[in-house]
Design a protein around this motif. Structure first.
Motif, mmCIF file in Angstrom:
data_model
loop_
_atom_site.group_PDB
_atom_site.id
_atom_site.type_symbol
_atom_site.label_atom_id
_atom_site.label_comp_id
_atom_site.label_asym_id
_atom_site.label_seq_id
_atom_site.Cartn_x
_atom_site.Cartn_y
_atom_site.Cartn_z
ATOM 1 N N ARG A 1 0.848 -1.191 0.000
ATOM 2 C CA ARG A 1 0.000 0.000 0.000
ATOM 3 C C ARG A 1 0.879 1.235 0.000
ATOM 4 O O ARG A 1 2.014 1.218 0.453
ATOM 5 N N GLN A 2 0.302 2.306 -0.515
ATOM 6 C CA GLN A 2 1.014 3.574 -0.524
ATOM 7 C C GLN A 2 0.041 4.702 -0.264
ATOM 8 O O GLN A 2 -0.938 4.874 -1.003
ATOM 9 N N ALA A 3 0.328 5.450 0.786
ATOM 10 C CA ALA A 3 -0.465 6.619 1.122
ATOM 11 C C ALA A 3 0.240 7.848 0.563
ATOM 12 O O ALA A 3 1.463 7.841 0.372
ATOM 13 N N GLY B 1 2.394 10.867 0.047
ATOM 14 C CA GLY B 1 3.530 11.397 0.783
ATOM 15 C C GLY B 1 4.289 10.370 1.605
ATOM 16 O O GLY B 1 5.218 10.737 2.335
ATOM 17 N N LYS B 2 3.913 9.107 1.488
ATOM 18 C CA LYS B 2 4.574 8.065 2.276
ATOM 19 C C LYS B 2 5.205 7.024 1.362
ATOM 20 O O LYS B 2 4.832 6.875 0.194
ATOM 21 N N GLU B 3 6.140 6.280 1.932
ATOM 22 C CA GLU B 3 6.772 5.192 1.196
ATOM 23 C C GLU B 3 5.798 4.035 0.999
ATOM 24 O O GLU B 3 4.879 3.838 1.795
ATOM 25 N N ARG B 4 6.014 3.299 -0.081
ATOM 26 C CA ARG B 4 5.219 2.097 -0.294
ATOM 27 C C ARG B 4 5.533 1.091 0.802
ATOM 28 O O ARG B 4 6.697 0.872 1.143
ATOM 29 N N GLU B 5 4.510 0.458 1.338
ATOM 30 C CA GLU B 5 4.650 -0.418 2.512
ATOM 31 C C GLU B 5 4.110 -1.811 2.206
ATOM 32 O O GLU B 5 2.995 -1.931 1.675
ATOM 33 N N SER C 1 1.875 -3.547 11.606
ATOM 34 C CA SER C 1 0.797 -2.564 11.693
ATOM 35 C C SER C 1 -0.581 -3.159 11.401
ATOM 36 O O SER C 1 -1.598 -2.542 11.728
ATOM 37 N N GLU D 1 -5.296 5.468 9.444
ATOM 38 C CA GLU D 1 -3.934 5.285 8.928
ATOM 39 C C GLU D 1 -3.821 4.132 7.931
ATOM 40 O O GLU D 1 -2.760 3.937 7.330
ATOM 41 N N ALA E 1 -4.982 4.268 1.925
ATOM 42 C CA ALA E 1 -3.889 4.151 0.953
ATOM 43 C C ALA E 1 -4.420 3.525 -0.327
ATOM 44 O O ALA E 1 -5.556 3.023 -0.368
#
Length: 123
Positions: free
Chosen positions: A38-40, A42-46, A63, A89, A92
Protein backbone atom coordinates in the motif's frame (compact mmCIF):
# COMPACT_ATOMS: atom_id res chain seq x y z
CA UNK A 1 -2.73 -11.14 -21.50
CA UNK A 2 -0.96 -11.39 -18.15
CA UNK A 3 -2.52 -9.18 -15.54
CA UNK A 4 -3.61 -8.66 -11.95
CA UNK A 5 -6.78 -6.75 -11.18
CA UNK A 6 -7.64 -5.51 -7.72
CA UNK A 7 -11.13 -4.74 -6.49
CA UNK A 8 -13.03 -4.19 -3.28
CA UNK A 9 -11.69 -0.83 -2.18
CA UNK A 10 -13.88 2.01 -1.07
CA UNK A 11 -14.79 4.42 1.70
CA UNK A 12 -15.38 2.94 5.14
CA UNK A 13 -15.73 4.33 8.62
CA UNK A 14 -13.11 3.65 11.29
CA UNK A 15 -13.69 0.22 12.78
CA UNK A 16 -15.27 -1.05 9.59
CA UNK A 17 -14.24 -3.83 7.25
CA UNK A 18 -13.41 -4.34 3.60
CA UNK A 19 -12.34 -7.33 1.57
CA UNK A 20 -9.95 -6.72 -1.28
CA UNK A 21 -9.61 -9.16 -4.15
CA UNK A 22 -6.72 -9.67 -6.53
CA UNK A 23 -7.69 -11.62 -9.62
CA UNK A 24 -5.05 -12.99 -11.96
CA UNK A 25 -5.29 -13.95 -15.58
CA UNK A 26 -2.90 -15.24 -18.18
CA UNK A 27 -0.55 -17.18 -15.91
CA UNK A 28 -0.51 -20.08 -13.44
CA UNK A 29 -1.39 -18.16 -10.33
CA UNK A 30 -0.97 -21.08 -7.97
CA UNK A 31 2.79 -21.06 -8.58
CA UNK A 32 3.20 -17.48 -7.46
CA UNK A 33 3.68 -15.73 -4.16
CA UNK A 34 1.25 -12.82 -3.90
CA UNK A 35 1.74 -9.72 -1.82
CA UNK A 36 -0.32 -6.70 -0.94
CA UNK A 37 1.49 -3.39 -0.72
CA UNK A 38 0.00 0.00 0.00
CA UNK A 39 1.01 3.57 -0.52
CA UNK A 40 -0.46 6.62 1.12
CA UNK A 41 0.12 10.13 -0.23
CA UNK A 42 3.53 11.40 0.78
CA UNK A 43 4.57 8.07 2.28
CA UNK A 44 6.77 5.19 1.20
CA UNK A 45 5.22 2.10 -0.29
CA UNK A 46 4.65 -0.42 2.51
CA UNK A 47 4.37 -4.19 2.41
CA UNK A 48 1.15 -5.26 4.09
CA UNK A 49 0.92 -9.02 3.70
CA UNK A 50 2.11 -11.89 1.57
CA UNK A 51 1.08 -15.47 0.95
CA UNK A 52 3.50 -17.84 -0.68
CA UNK A 53 2.71 -20.57 -3.17
CA UNK A 54 2.86 -24.23 -2.25
CA UNK A 55 3.23 -24.26 1.53
CA UNK A 56 1.17 -21.10 1.81
CA UNK A 57 3.39 -19.32 4.32
CA UNK A 58 1.85 -16.03 5.38
CA UNK A 59 3.43 -12.79 6.49
CA UNK A 60 1.95 -9.58 7.89
CA UNK A 61 3.28 -6.17 8.65
CA UNK A 62 3.19 -5.42 12.37
CA UNK A 63 0.80 -2.56 11.69
CA UNK A 64 -1.91 -4.93 10.44
CA UNK A 65 -1.36 -8.11 12.47
CA UNK A 66 -4.54 -9.28 14.12
CA UNK A 67 -6.69 -7.11 11.86
CA UNK A 68 -5.95 -8.25 8.31
CA UNK A 69 -6.14 -11.76 6.90
CA UNK A 70 -4.73 -12.86 3.57
CA UNK A 71 -5.97 -15.95 1.78
CA UNK A 72 -5.92 -17.45 -1.67
CA UNK A 73 -8.24 -19.50 -3.83
CA UNK A 74 -6.11 -20.88 -6.62
CA UNK A 75 -9.11 -22.46 -8.31
CA UNK A 76 -10.43 -18.94 -8.81
CA UNK A 77 -7.00 -17.40 -9.44
CA UNK A 78 -7.72 -14.94 -6.67
CA UNK A 79 -6.06 -13.71 -3.49
CA UNK A 80 -8.07 -11.90 -0.85
CA UNK A 81 -7.20 -9.43 1.87
CA UNK A 82 -9.82 -9.25 4.59
CA UNK A 83 -9.36 -6.01 6.48
CA UNK A 84 -11.12 -5.57 9.81
CA UNK A 85 -10.99 -2.87 12.48
CA UNK A 86 -9.84 -0.38 9.89
CA UNK A 87 -8.11 2.78 11.02
CA UNK A 88 -7.63 6.13 9.27
CA UNK A 89 -3.93 5.28 8.93
CA UNK A 90 -4.91 2.33 6.71
CA UNK A 91 -5.99 4.82 4.05
CA UNK A 92 -3.89 4.15 0.95
CA UNK A 93 -3.83 2.79 -2.55
CA UNK A 94 -3.53 -0.99 -2.22
CA UNK A 95 -1.68 -3.01 -4.84
CA UNK A 96 -1.31 -6.72 -5.33
CA UNK A 97 1.93 -8.08 -6.74
CA UNK A 98 2.88 -11.57 -7.81
CA UNK A 99 6.21 -13.31 -8.17
CA UNK A 100 7.12 -16.91 -8.89
CA UNK A 101 9.94 -16.99 -6.36
CA UNK A 102 9.06 -15.93 -2.85
CA UNK A 103 7.51 -13.26 -0.63
CA UNK A 104 9.93 -10.39 -1.09
CA UNK A 105 9.73 -7.19 0.97
CA UNK A 106 10.86 -5.26 -2.12
CA UNK A 107 8.14 -4.43 -4.64
CA UNK A 108 10.65 -4.04 -7.49
CA UNK A 109 11.39 -7.77 -7.25
CA UNK A 110 7.85 -8.72 -8.25
CA UNK A 111 7.04 -9.83 -11.75
CA UNK A 112 3.43 -8.66 -11.98
CA UNK A 113 1.65 -5.63 -10.57
CA UNK A 114 -1.97 -4.62 -10.43
CA UNK A 115 -3.24 -1.07 -10.89
CA UNK A 116 -4.38 -0.68 -7.33
CA UNK A 117 -7.61 -0.11 -5.45
CA UNK A 118 -8.19 2.87 -3.17
CA UNK A 119 -9.08 2.32 0.47
CA UNK A 120 -10.21 5.35 2.45
CA UNK A 121 -10.99 5.10 6.15
CA UNK A 122 -12.76 8.18 7.38
CA UNK A 123 -15.76 9.26 9.40
Amino acid sequence: QLQLVESGGGLVQPGGSLRLSCAASGFTFSSYAVSWFRQAPGKEREGVSCISSGDGNIYYADSVKGRFTISRDDAKNTVYLQMNSLKPEDTALYYCLADRNYCSPFPYEYEYWGQGTQVTVSS
